[in-house]
Design a protein around this motif. Structure first.
Motif, PDB file in Angstrom:
ATOM      1  N   THR A 165       0.940   4.377  -2.871  1.00 57.78           N
ATOM      2  CA  THR A 165       0.933   5.799  -2.524  1.00 57.78           C
ATOM      3  C   THR A 165       2.145   6.509  -3.121  1.00 57.78           C
TER       4      THR A 165
ATOM      5  N   ARG B  44       0.830  -1.213   0.000  1.00 63.69           N
ATOM      6  CA  ARG B  44       0.000   0.000   0.000  1.00 63.69           C
ATOM      7  C   ARG B  44       0.861   1.259   0.000  1.00 63.69           C
ATOM      8  N   SER B  45       1.948   1.253   0.741  1.00 58.93           N
ATOM      9  CA  SER B  45       2.871   2.399   0.726  1.00 58.93           C
ATOM     10  C   SER B  45       3.471   2.597  -0.660  1.00 58.93           C
TER      11      SER B  45
ATOM     12  N   CYS C  31      -5.014  11.129  -5.428  1.00 59.76           N
ATOM     13  CA  CYS C  31      -5.428  10.435  -6.652  1.00 59.76           C
ATOM     14  C   CYS C  31      -6.744  10.946  -7.223  1.00 59.76           C
TER      15      CYS C  31
ATOM     16  N   PRO D  61      -7.450   5.686   5.221  1.00 61.78           N
ATOM     17  CA  PRO D  61      -6.738   5.589   3.948  1.00 61.78           C
ATOM     18  C   PRO D  61      -7.690   5.623   2.756  1.00 61.78           C
TER      19      PRO D  61
ATOM     20  N   TYR E  43       1.791   7.121  -6.900  1.00 63.11           N
ATOM     21  CA  TYR E  43       0.919   8.254  -7.224  1.00 63.11           C
ATOM     22  C   TYR E  43       1.607   9.580  -6.914  1.00 63.11           C
ATOM     23  N   ARG E  44       2.337   9.634  -5.817  1.00 63.23           N
ATOM     24  CA  ARG E  44       3.030  10.883  -5.475  1.00 63.23           C
ATOM     25  C   ARG E  44       4.099  11.220  -6.509  1.00 63.23           C
TER      26      ARG E  44
ATOM     27  N   CYS F 235     -10.132  12.532  -2.734  1.00 63.38           N
ATOM     28  CA  CYS F 235      -8.749  12.330  -2.294  1.00 63.38           C
ATOM     29  C   CYS F 235      -7.860  13.398  -2.917  1.00 63.38           C
TER      30      CYS F 235
ATOM     31  N   CYS G 293      -5.469   4.946  -3.495  1.00 57.46           N
ATOM     32  CA  CYS G 293      -4.021   5.191  -3.418  1.00 57.46           C
ATOM     33  C   CYS G 293      -3.453   5.063  -2.007  1.00 57.46           C
ATOM     34  N   HIS G 294      -4.312   4.931  -0.994  1.00 59.06           N
ATOM     35  CA  HIS G 294      -3.922   4.721   0.405  1.00 59.06           C
ATOM     36  C   HIS G 294      -3.272   5.931   1.075  1.00 59.06           C
ATOM     37  N   GLN G 295      -3.340   7.087   0.423  1.00 55.54           N
ATOM     38  CA  GLN G 295      -3.009   8.335   1.116  1.00 55.54           C
ATOM     39  C   GLN G 295      -4.051   8.556   2.207  1.00 55.54           C
TER      40      GLN G 295
END
Length: 300
Positions: free
Chosen positions: A25, A21-22, A292, A269, A28-29, A289, A273-275
């Motif tokens: 994220t 999951r990290s 994303c 989360p 996407y960043r 979000c 994207c889990h941000q």
């Protein structure tokens, strides 16, 4: 790249889910949602097809070129060789434009999996150029597997998983179910179904298990799609936090409440994207979000 040598025990389940999951994220960043969505179509099976009738080196170069094009590395040239080695494959990460990939000699006779091995190594090159890495070999390899799958080439790695009464093989660091999870996250984000591409029955089974976990991400409170039990637990935790300000969050749930001058807030989360997203606790709300841009219907 992890060998997954034939006969070695295969780990199952979701032991690396936090790192996976990290990795999503971080992707996407680094690329932005628009950048991620330029990979909206997966590598097609024909581009990785490799038969015993194909010339070994010419075929490997053809598949490598297809992967370079898919991963948008137009000025990178891959030179593929074979040698006896412990791992499945390796790549020299230099400034380029030429990169030397070495594949385990066993791929001379296991040609159907050459595309899978190359996908992982060429994603290493992409991440090197993006300057995106995690500390430590294990986490960095999990990042590479995750990005390979999320950007549309990693279904090859899951399809290389085969397990029967006499032999077993797996490539990469993720478990089969974790590969299925990332592929399902991609499928949900891009409205794409990779299941027809699997030639391995075990790969298809792992994908369905990973997809169930990915769908579970969409049904966790405070999302309105959460089930009755989750909603009930959420309401109970919310009441407890209001009555006991400053209480530490339960690590067993995905959300956490925060008390402050503006009242109670909840963080959780993003299912895509889990941000982590923070919202005021004030009932039903449609949120977006910030990373994303996924639209989320919540009941805080």
């Amino acid at each position: 790249m992890s060998n997954g040598s034939p006969g070695a025990p295969v780990v199952h389940g979701f032991p690396h889910l936090g790192t996976v999951r990290s990795a999503i994220t971080a992707l996407y960043r680094r690329l932005s949602p628009d950048g991620v969505h330029t990979y909206g179509t997966s590598l097609v099976p024909a581009d990785a097809a490799f038969s015993d009738a194909d010339d070994l080196h010419l075929g490997a170069q053809r598949v490598a070129r297809a992967l370079v094009q898919h991963l948008r590395l137009p000025d990178a040239r891959m030179i593929v060789g074979f040698r006896t080695m412990e791992h499945a494959a390796s790549v020299e990460l230099t400034a380029g434009p030429e990169y030397f990939i070495e594949l385990n000699d066993r791929f001379r006779t296991h040609r159907r999996d050459i595309g899978a091995a190359l996908a992982h190594e060429i994603t290493h090159v992409l991440l090197h150029r993006l300057d995106l890495e995690f500390p430590g070999t294990r986490d960095n390899e999990i990042l590479t597997d995750t990005v390979t799958a999320y950007l549309g080439a990693g279904w090859l790695l899951l399809d290389a998983f085969r397990e029967d009464a006499t032999s077993r093989q797996k490539l990469g660091y993720l478990t089969p179910e974790e590969f299925g999870y990332v592929l399902a996250k991609r499928a949900l984000a891009f409205d794409e179904d990779p299941s027809p591409w699997f030639t391995s029955p075990q790969a298809y089974t792992a994908y369905t298990k990973g997809r169930a976990q990915a769908l579970h991400d969409l049904r966790r409170p405070p999302l309105t799609a959460a089930g009755w039990a989750g909603r009930r637990r959420y309401a109970k935790d919310r009441r407890y936090t209001l009555d006991h300000p400053g209480t530490a969050a339960d690590p067993g749930v995905p959300y956490a409440f925060e008390s402050g001058g503006e009242g109670l807030r909840v963080s959780f989360p993003c299912p895509t994207c889990h941000q982590r997203i923070r919202l005021p606790v004030r009932g039903r709300v449609v949120a977006r979000c910030g990373l994303c841009r996924t639209r989320l219907e919540c009941d805080t």
